[in-house]
Design a protein around this motif. Structure first.
Motif, PDB file in Angstrom:
ATOM      1  N   VAL A   8       0.861  -1.180   0.000  1.00  0.00           N
ATOM      2  CA  VAL A   8       0.000   0.000   0.000  1.00  0.00           C
ATOM      3  C   VAL A   8       0.905   1.239   0.000  1.00  0.00           C
ATOM      4  O   VAL A   8       1.890   1.293   0.739  1.00  0.00           O
ATOM      5  CB  VAL A   8      -0.906   0.005   1.260  1.00  0.00           C
ATOM      6  N   MET A   9       0.571   2.202  -0.849  1.00  0.00           N
ATOM      7  CA  MET A   9       1.344   3.448  -0.932  1.00  0.00           C
ATOM      8  C   MET A   9       0.406   4.643  -0.830  1.00  0.00           C
ATOM      9  O   MET A   9      -0.766   4.556  -1.205  1.00  0.00           O
ATOM     10  CB  MET A   9       2.086   3.517  -2.273  1.00  0.00           C
ATOM     11  N   PRO A  10       0.936   5.776  -0.354  1.00  0.00           N
ATOM     12  CA  PRO A  10       0.121   6.996  -0.369  1.00  0.00           C
ATOM     13  C   PRO A  10      -0.216   7.357  -1.814  1.00  0.00           C
ATOM     14  O   PRO A  10       0.573   7.108  -2.729  1.00  0.00           O
ATOM     15  CB  PRO A  10       1.038   8.066   0.232  1.00  0.00           C
ATOM     16  N   LYS A  11      -1.380   7.940  -2.016  1.00  0.00           N
ATOM     17  CA  LYS A  11      -1.757   8.389  -3.356  1.00  0.00           C
ATOM     18  C   LYS A  11      -0.697   9.368  -3.868  1.00  0.00           C
ATOM     19  O   LYS A  11      -0.161  10.183  -3.110  1.00  0.00           O
ATOM     20  CB  LYS A  11      -3.127   9.040  -3.351  1.00  0.00           C
ATOM     21  N   ALA A  12      -0.382   9.269  -5.155  1.00  0.00           N
ATOM     22  CA  ALA A  12       0.692  10.071  -5.749  1.00  0.00           C
ATOM     23  C   ALA A  12       0.466  11.577  -5.594  1.00  0.00           C
ATOM     24  O   ALA A  12       1.419  12.332  -5.447  1.00  0.00           O
ATOM     25  CB  ALA A  12       0.849   9.708  -7.221  1.00  0.00           C
ATOM     26  N   GLU A  13      -0.786  11.996  -5.613  1.00  0.00           N
ATOM     27  CA  GLU A  13      -1.071  13.432  -5.559  1.00  0.00           C
ATOM     28  C   GLU A  13      -1.019  14.012  -4.140  1.00  0.00           C
ATOM     29  O   GLU A  13      -1.126  15.215  -3.962  1.00  0.00           O
ATOM     30  CB  GLU A  13      -2.427  13.739  -6.207  1.00  0.00           C
ATOM     31  N   LEU A  14      -0.834  13.167  -3.140  1.00  0.00           N
ATOM     32  CA  LEU A  14      -0.796  13.633  -1.756  1.00  0.00           C
ATOM     33  C   LEU A  14       0.626  13.778  -1.246  1.00  0.00           C
ATOM     34  O   LEU A  14       1.517  13.019  -1.615  1.00  0.00           O
ATOM     35  CB  LEU A  14      -1.558  12.667  -0.847  1.00  0.00           C
ATOM     36  N   LEU A  15       0.811  14.733  -0.364  1.00  0.00           N
ATOM     37  CA  LEU A  15       2.089  14.929   0.300  1.00  0.00           C
ATOM     38  C   LEU A  15       2.398  13.715   1.167  1.00  0.00           C
ATOM     39  O   LEU A  15       1.516  13.166   1.824  1.00  0.00           O
ATOM     40  CB  LEU A  15       2.026  16.188   1.174  1.00  0.00           C
TER      41      LEU A  15
END
Length: 90
Positions: A8-15
Motif C-alpha cells: 500500500v502506498m500513499p496516493k501520488a497526488e498527496l504529500l
C-alpha cells in the motif's frame, strides 16, 4: 504455508511527510543521487492451505477495506511471496 504480500502506498497526488523526512535525512548524509522518497506499507498474510482465486479475491477485499485508507492510499500490489527456500536457491 504460502504468504500473500499486500503493498500500500500513499496516493501520488498527496504529500508524503514521512517520505519527505527520509529524503531530507538522505541529503544530510550526503546521498545526493536520490531526488525523492515515498514511504508505504507492506502486509504479509500467511494462508492455511492453497492460494486460490477465491483467497486472492478475499485478500483484495481486505486490502481495499481494512489494510488501506482509500481516501489517501492505493493498494499497489498483491502477490504470493516465493517460499524462503526457493528464494535461497535450495
Amino acid at each position: 504455508m504460502p504468504t500473500i504480500v499486500v503493498e500500500v502506498m500513499p496516493k501520488a497526488e498527496l504529500l508524503d511527510p514521512q517520505g519527505k523526512a527520509v529524503a531530507g535525512a538522505l541529503g544530510r548524509l550526503g546521498k545526493t543521487t536520490f531526488s525523492g522518497v515515498r514511504v508505504g506499507k507492506r502486509f504479509e498474510i500467511t494462508v492455511d492451505g492453497a492460494v486460490t482465486d477465491a483467497v486472492l479475491a478475499e485478500v483484495q477485499e481486505l486490502a481495499d477495506t481494512v489494510l488501506s485508507n482509500s481516501v489517501i492510499e492505493d493498494v499497489v500490489g498483491i502477490h504470493v511471496a516465493e517460499e524462503a527456500a526457493a528464494a535461497a536457491g535450495n
